[in-house]
Design a protein around this motif. Sequence first.
Motif, PDB file in Angstrom:
ATOM      1  N   CYS A 142       4.991  -2.271   8.499  1.00  0.00           N
ATOM      2  CA  CYS A 142       6.379  -2.258   8.050  1.00  0.00           C
ATOM      3  C   CYS A 142       6.482  -1.296   6.882  1.00  0.00           C
ATOM      4  O   CYS A 142       5.729  -1.411   5.905  1.00  0.00           O
ATOM      5  CB  CYS A 142       6.833  -3.656   7.632  1.00  0.00           C
ATOM      6  N   VAL A 143       7.370  -0.328   6.978  1.00  0.00           N
ATOM      7  CA  VAL A 143       7.518   0.641   5.892  1.00  0.00           C
ATOM      8  C   VAL A 143       8.786   0.355   5.097  1.00  0.00           C
ATOM      9  O   VAL A 143       9.805  -0.080   5.639  1.00  0.00           O
ATOM     10  CB  VAL A 143       7.562   2.109   6.387  1.00  0.00           C
ATOM     11  N   ASN A 144       8.698   0.604   3.820  1.00  0.00           N
ATOM     12  CA  ASN A 144       9.865   0.560   2.954  1.00  0.00           C
ATOM     13  C   ASN A 144      10.543   1.932   3.018  1.00  0.00           C
ATOM     14  O   ASN A 144       9.889   2.968   2.865  1.00  0.00           O
ATOM     15  CB  ASN A 144       9.412   0.236   1.518  1.00  0.00           C
ATOM     16  N   ARG A 194       0.877  -1.162   0.000  1.00  0.00           N
ATOM     17  CA  ARG A 194       0.000   0.000   0.000  1.00  0.00           C
ATOM     18  C   ARG A 194       0.921   1.220   0.000  1.00  0.00           C
ATOM     19  O   ARG A 194       2.127   1.112   0.230  1.00  0.00           O
ATOM     20  CB  ARG A 194      -0.893  -0.030   1.236  1.00  0.00           C
ATOM     21  N   PHE A 195       0.346   2.366  -0.308  1.00  0.00           N
ATOM     22  CA  PHE A 195       1.201   3.544  -0.476  1.00  0.00           C
ATOM     23  C   PHE A 195       0.663   4.717   0.327  1.00  0.00           C
ATOM     24  O   PHE A 195      -0.549   4.945   0.370  1.00  0.00           O
ATOM     25  CB  PHE A 195       1.295   3.926  -1.957  1.00  0.00           C
ATOM     26  N   HIS A 196       1.573   5.435   0.947  1.00  0.00           N
ATOM     27  CA  HIS A 196       1.227   6.663   1.641  1.00  0.00           C
ATOM     28  C   HIS A 196       1.855   7.817   0.872  1.00  0.00           C
ATOM     29  O   HIS A 196       3.068   7.808   0.607  1.00  0.00           O
ATOM     30  CB  HIS A 196       1.748   6.639   3.080  1.00  0.00           C
ATOM     31  N   ALA A 197       1.037   8.800   0.517  1.00  0.00           N
ATOM     32  CA  ALA A 197       1.572   9.980  -0.171  1.00  0.00           C
ATOM     33  C   ALA A 197       2.164  10.921   0.870  1.00  0.00           C
ATOM     34  O   ALA A 197       1.470  11.372   1.800  1.00  0.00           O
ATOM     35  CB  ALA A 197       0.456  10.676  -0.946  1.00  0.00           C
ATOM     36  N   LEU A 198       3.428  11.227   0.728  1.00  0.00           N
ATOM     37  CA  LEU A 198       4.080  12.140   1.668  1.00  0.00           C
ATOM     38  C   LEU A 198       3.606  13.570   1.424  1.00  0.00           C
ATOM     39  O   LEU A 198       3.174  13.917   0.324  1.00  0.00           O
ATOM     40  CB  LEU A 198       5.607  12.078   1.503  1.00  0.00           C
ATOM     41  N   ALA A 199       3.700  14.388   2.480  1.00  0.00           N
ATOM     42  CA  ALA A 199       3.430  15.822   2.317  1.00  0.00           C
ATOM     43  C   ALA A 199       4.255  16.339   1.138  1.00  0.00           C
ATOM     44  O   ALA A 199       5.386  15.912   0.928  1.00  0.00           O
ATOM     45  CB  ALA A 199       3.820  16.574   3.592  1.00  0.00           C
ATOM     46  N   SER A 200       3.657  17.230   0.368  1.00  0.00           N
ATOM     47  CA  SER A 200       4.371  17.741  -0.796  1.00  0.00           C
ATOM     48  C   SER A 200       4.365  19.268  -0.742  1.00  0.00           C
ATOM     49  O   SER A 200       3.275  19.864  -0.704  1.00  0.00           O
ATOM     50  CB  SER A 200       3.686  17.240  -2.071  1.00  0.00           C
ATOM     51  N   ALA A 218       6.063  12.566  -3.419  1.00  0.00           N
ATOM     52  CA  ALA A 218       6.747  11.326  -3.042  1.00  0.00           C
ATOM     53  C   ALA A 218       5.810  10.404  -2.271  1.00  0.00           C
ATOM     54  O   ALA A 218       4.780  10.837  -1.732  1.00  0.00           O
ATOM     55  CB  ALA A 218       7.984  11.644  -2.195  1.00  0.00           C
ATOM     56  N   ARG A 219       6.160   9.130  -2.215  1.00  0.00           N
ATOM     57  CA  ARG A 219       5.307   8.161  -1.532  1.00  0.00           C
ATOM     58  C   ARG A 219       6.166   7.142  -0.783  1.00  0.00           C
ATOM     59  O   ARG A 219       7.358   6.971  -1.065  1.00  0.00           O
ATOM     60  CB  ARG A 219       4.441   7.425  -2.550  1.00  0.00           C
ATOM     61  N   ILE A 220       5.524   6.494   0.170  1.00  0.00           N
ATOM     62  CA  ILE A 220       6.159   5.430   0.938  1.00  0.00           C
ATOM     63  C   ILE A 220       5.317   4.167   0.791  1.00  0.00           C
ATOM     64  O   ILE A 220       4.090   4.205   0.984  1.00  0.00           O
ATOM     65  CB  ILE A 220       6.267   5.809   2.426  1.00  0.00           C
ATOM     66  N   ALA A 221       5.959   3.066   0.438  1.00  0.00           N
ATOM     67  CA  ALA A 221       5.268   1.773   0.382  1.00  0.00           C
ATOM     68  C   ALA A 221       5.270   1.146   1.775  1.00  0.00           C
ATOM     69  O   ALA A 221       6.253   1.273   2.507  1.00  0.00           O
ATOM     70  CB  ALA A 221       5.967   0.849  -0.606  1.00  0.00           C
ATOM     71  N   TYR A 222       4.160   0.525   2.133  1.00  0.00           N
ATOM     72  CA  TYR A 222       4.129  -0.158   3.429  1.00  0.00           C
ATOM     73  C   TYR A 222       3.159  -1.325   3.362  1.00  0.00           C
ATOM     74  O   TYR A 222       2.344  -1.428   2.429  1.00  0.00           O
ATOM     75  CB  TYR A 222       3.737   0.821   4.553  1.00  0.00           C
TER      76      TYR A 222
END
Lengths: 379, 379
Positions: A95-97, A15-21, A34-38
């Motif tokens: 768990c985050v990538n 799943r993906f979290h969109a980081l503040a931009s 940017a995004r973080i997969a988790y």
Amino acid sequence: MSPAHPHEFIPPGSRFHALASPFPMKRGGVLHGARIAYETWGTLSPARDNAVLILTGLSPDAHAASSAADPTPGWWEAMLGPGKPIDSDRWFVVCVNSLGSCKGSTGPASIDPATGQAYLLSFPELSIEDIADAAAEVVRGLGIERLACVIGNSMGGMTALSLLARHRRIARAHINISGSARALPFSIAVRSLQREAIRLDPNWNGGEYDDATYPESGMRIARKLGVITYRSALEWDGRFGRVRLDESASAEDDPFGLEFQVESYLEGHARRFVRRYDPNSYLYLSRSMDWFDLADQAGGDTLAALAALAGNGVEQALAIGANTDILFPVQQQQEVAEGLARGGAEAEFIGMDSPQGHDAFLVDFERFGPAVRGFLDRL
Amino acid sequence: MSPAHPHEFIPPGSRFHALASPFPMKRGGVLHGARIAYETWGTLSPARDNAVLILTGLSPDAHAASSAADPTPGWWEAMLGPGKPIDSDRWFVVCVNSLGSCKGSTGPASIDPATGQAYLLSFPELSIEDIADAAAEVVRGLGIERLACVIGNSMGGMTALSLLARHRRIARAHINISGSARALPFSIAVRSLQREAIRLDPNWNGGEYDDATYPESGMRIARKLGVITYRSALEWDGRFGRVRLDESASAEDDPFGLEFQVESYLEGHARRFVRRYDPNSYLYLSRSMDWFDLADQAGGDTLAALAALAGNGVEQALAIGANTDILFPVQQQQEVAEGLARGGAEAEFIGMDSPQGHDAFLVDFERFGPAVRGFLDRL
């Protein structure tokens, strides 16, 4: 979100979290979009007080264990799941990538929305602090105000300490596994040489390679050097001794080819890694570890920096590692526990007699499993 | 004797011993017109009973210390000379350059008299046993029937054990320094990776390089990896910590360039080595260590193989090393002493608390000097 790039390797359950931009980077520059997969396991309790965050080493993705979304075994399958040491029947586990990785989070192989091209070396300088800040955003995004525990392995142990330092009261407890509060010169030397091997590969070409010109030689050397430093001489003597390969497996016509089982073992590790990891991601994450020193924020005093984490809300901590680890020696985990205890946390250190060196937490579940389970059970 | 080849690096004080021609090699093949470079210090007594032989590690030449013929300091200057631990006022000391090296002895860079061309990879497979046999010929050629002592450092410790096993009664005493009776898989892995780095360098070109196409990248990696495994994390933390380079010394325009002092230290070692050692020589000598197992001649029983050396005339022995050595761990020197004692020799083991790892014998003269002096004084 960036479209997939040929050098991104994303587990199907991500799943993906969109980081503040814009997402500001510690050493300068920002990321846009940017995004973080988790991945997650278990269920967040109504009080949102049962969340456990796992931060990883350099190479793992967010797929720590199998799940409905991705039933393939994860890299910590024996440690995480229903009834396992990190029990997903009790805990909601995330768990985050890492930011900068090529396993689904934004990194050098991702498309820079400003140019429509992959960042490559125009990706901003990446620090452990950035990885920690991005992980904190995922935690907040999941509606978690305070983690029950943050667990960090290896590089993830650095990231966890940074998270605790920069995000007050983000976790009540911490397990630091084969991690450290600062990079030692021996480890810097090893990583510097790994990076040099990649950079010296003519195919690396200043970060501008493609599938046809992937810097395979450099990545082979980097990975094999990693595996050598992740394990221990003791384990290998018992495991491989001086056993030769079958004649069929050794290269008769190659005068300097594989001959011993230990060489074949390294070769297998290299084959499973090369072309499945983005070389630029490797360079960025590797360098971020060299730069990490928790004491940067405490006038160079590592114990004081660790003690301050207790003031930031860490009440209980466990620091564990293998006595045979040459890359993150157990003295560094001992230091983590000592510093946290000095700040008033209930902190324990265990140096395990695992023969497997730095990699012990990935294989010696007989020792690491009960230690982690016991600590989490007492929370 | 072969004419000099561009990749031979011969100290000016060298003397040469012409090996028997043909000189048979253990794994097959022969050498014609081969030679061994050596240097001597002190005077052979009329009874010819005061000779000490020094056998070296992979890279050193025969110039262990300054002399009238070559007043420049040698690689063991602090240990060898008048009044020094290996006292040339009492002993007639011989240091030989290993067969296969590029420092004056015949090796892959030498001219094959059969073709008039450099051997390169047509040089026969080189084993520690061949290096030992060639050294034995030098000893005999100097009119020495029995050495008072043979001292071997690192690879030279392997060569010394092989010499004692293959040449009955060639020495009354033996000092094994940071050596071993067999290569361990961890050390094999490190050396295998060093060789792979050289072989992966496109300039290596199957051994056919010249000055313009010297495999510099591969040799840089090999040397830096060597230096990393020759030292210890403990020493480097005290010595370098996390100290940065001056801004002028770091490469501002190179995003992954040198930044920490420890990286500059590795760089200095690489610069002093690259282009001063023949890559093919490196490959041959490195592989000879992997192959070495004294127990090959004793049904795989290392202690029995060592015990047999006492039966071959070794009456007194000292095995020493550094407790921080990860390449030739002190357990291996302990094993050498234990095996020799089992055979009836008066054998002592000392594990030194030197922080410098495998290289300790090259720098920690405060510990290694008195140990060697004390043993030799008692002979």
